[in-house]
Design an enzyme around this catalytic site. Sequence first.
Site, mmCIF file in Angstrom:
data_model
loop_
_atom_site.group_PDB
_atom_site.id
_atom_site.type_symbol
_atom_site.label_atom_id
_atom_site.label_comp_id
_atom_site.label_asym_id
_atom_site.label_seq_id
_atom_site.Cartn_x
_atom_site.Cartn_y
_atom_site.Cartn_z
ATOM 1 N N ALA A 13 -23.032 30.412 -3.577
ATOM 2 C CA ALA A 13 -22.348 29.160 -3.242
ATOM 3 C C ALA A 13 -22.035 28.347 -4.493
ATOM 4 C CB ALA A 13 -23.204 28.344 -2.281
ATOM 5 N N LEU A 50 -28.603 25.174 -3.151
ATOM 6 C CA LEU A 50 -27.401 25.977 -2.911
ATOM 7 C C LEU A 50 -27.733 27.435 -3.199
ATOM 8 C CD1 LEU A 50 -24.419 23.957 -4.489
ATOM 9 C CD2 LEU A 50 -24.748 24.491 -2.076
ATOM 10 N N ASP A 51 -27.335 28.332 -2.303
ATOM 11 C CA ASP A 51 -27.554 29.758 -2.520
ATOM 12 C C ASP A 51 -26.791 30.226 -3.759
ATOM 13 O OD1 ASP A 51 -29.188 30.152 -0.247
ATOM 14 O OD2 ASP A 51 -27.422 30.222 1.032
ATOM 15 N N PRO A 52 -27.234 31.321 -4.382
ATOM 16 C CA PRO A 52 -26.571 31.785 -5.603
ATOM 17 C C PRO A 52 -25.067 31.992 -5.463
ATOM 18 C CG PRO A 52 -28.675 32.883 -5.378
ATOM 19 C CD PRO A 52 -28.472 32.086 -4.113
ATOM 20 N N ARG A 78 -24.973 29.651 6.693
ATOM 21 C CA ARG A 78 -24.962 31.093 6.959
ATOM 22 C C ARG A 78 -25.241 31.391 8.434
ATOM 23 N NH1 ARG A 78 -29.373 33.326 3.701
ATOM 24 N NH2 ARG A 78 -30.083 31.176 3.419
#
Length: 297
Positions: free
Chosen positions: A41, A37-39, A173
Site C-alpha cells: 500500500a 499500511l501494508d507493504p 483487504r
Amino acid sequence: MNAILLIDKPAGISSAEVVRRVKSRVKPARVGHLGTLDPFATGLLPIMIGEATKLAPFIDGGDKTYAGLIRLGVETDTLDRDGAEVRRAEVPAISTDKLAQVTAQFTGAIEQVPPVYSAIKRAGVPLYRLARRGDDVAPPDKRSVEIKRLDLVCDAPDAIRFVAICSPGTYARSLARDIGIALGTVAHLDELRRTRNGSFSLADAIPLADVLESLDSGAPTLRTINLRDALVGLPELVVDTTAEKRLRNGDSRALDSQVPINGPLFKVISQTGELIAVARATSRATAIVERIFNLET
C-alpha cells in the site's frame, strides 16, 4: 524534533521500515507511526517524532479514507497482490444495478472477518507470524466496522475501483474479499492508497525519499505539525507559568477551577503557546493529567 511528519509512503516497504529509516536519522529521539499500511500500500503515514509519540492515544481513532483497486477472479492468502494464489473463479458480467446493490450492501455498519495475515494477536503472537511459519491459523472473530461512504466503479471486466471512508479497525483487504464474494466471484486487493487518516490529509504529505534527503542534509526544512495543532478539536486551557511549574512537578490540582466546561479531554497550553499536557476533566472543577509533554528536551 518534537512533531508529526506526514509521509507519503511508497509501495514495497513496511510501515515499520519507514519508522526505522526516519529513526536512524533523528536518533536518539523516539519515532512511531499512526495507522499501519501494508507493504504493497501507499499513501498517508503520519510519523511521530520525540514527544509527539505520546499523542497516539489521543489521535489514532479517526476515520480513514482509501482509494484502491479490487482484482476479481483470484484470491490470495494475504488478500492482496503480494500473497500466493489460493483460489480462482469465473468473473460474471457486472451490471450497473448489481454494482449499486453491492455498494449499498457494504455502506453503513457491517461485520467483517479480518485477514489471517494481520497484526491481531493470538496468545501474544501476531497472526501473520503464525501464518508465515506455516501454522494452521483460524480466522479472527468477526468485528463490527462502519463504511461511511463507498464508491464502486468498474475499471475493467475483472477490476473494480473504489473509494471508501471507514471507521478505525476496518480492513480494506477484507472489504475487497467480501465485495468479490457479493459479486459472485473471489477477489483480492491489487492497489491501495490512503488519502486521509483522521484530521491528516495526503495533500500535506511529503514523499519518503524527500523526507530522508532533507534529514540527511543536516539542516532539514520539512513541513511538520506541532503537538498543539495535532490535537484538532480538543478545547484548550492556557495556564500561567506558576500553574505550568506545578503541573510539571506532578500537581494536577494546578488545574482546579480552570477546567473547560466542554471537556472531558482538553489541552493545557503554556503562555508561549506550547502544549504542556493533555488532561481529563473529572468534574466541572477538577481534572486528571493524562500526559505531560517536555518540549525542552
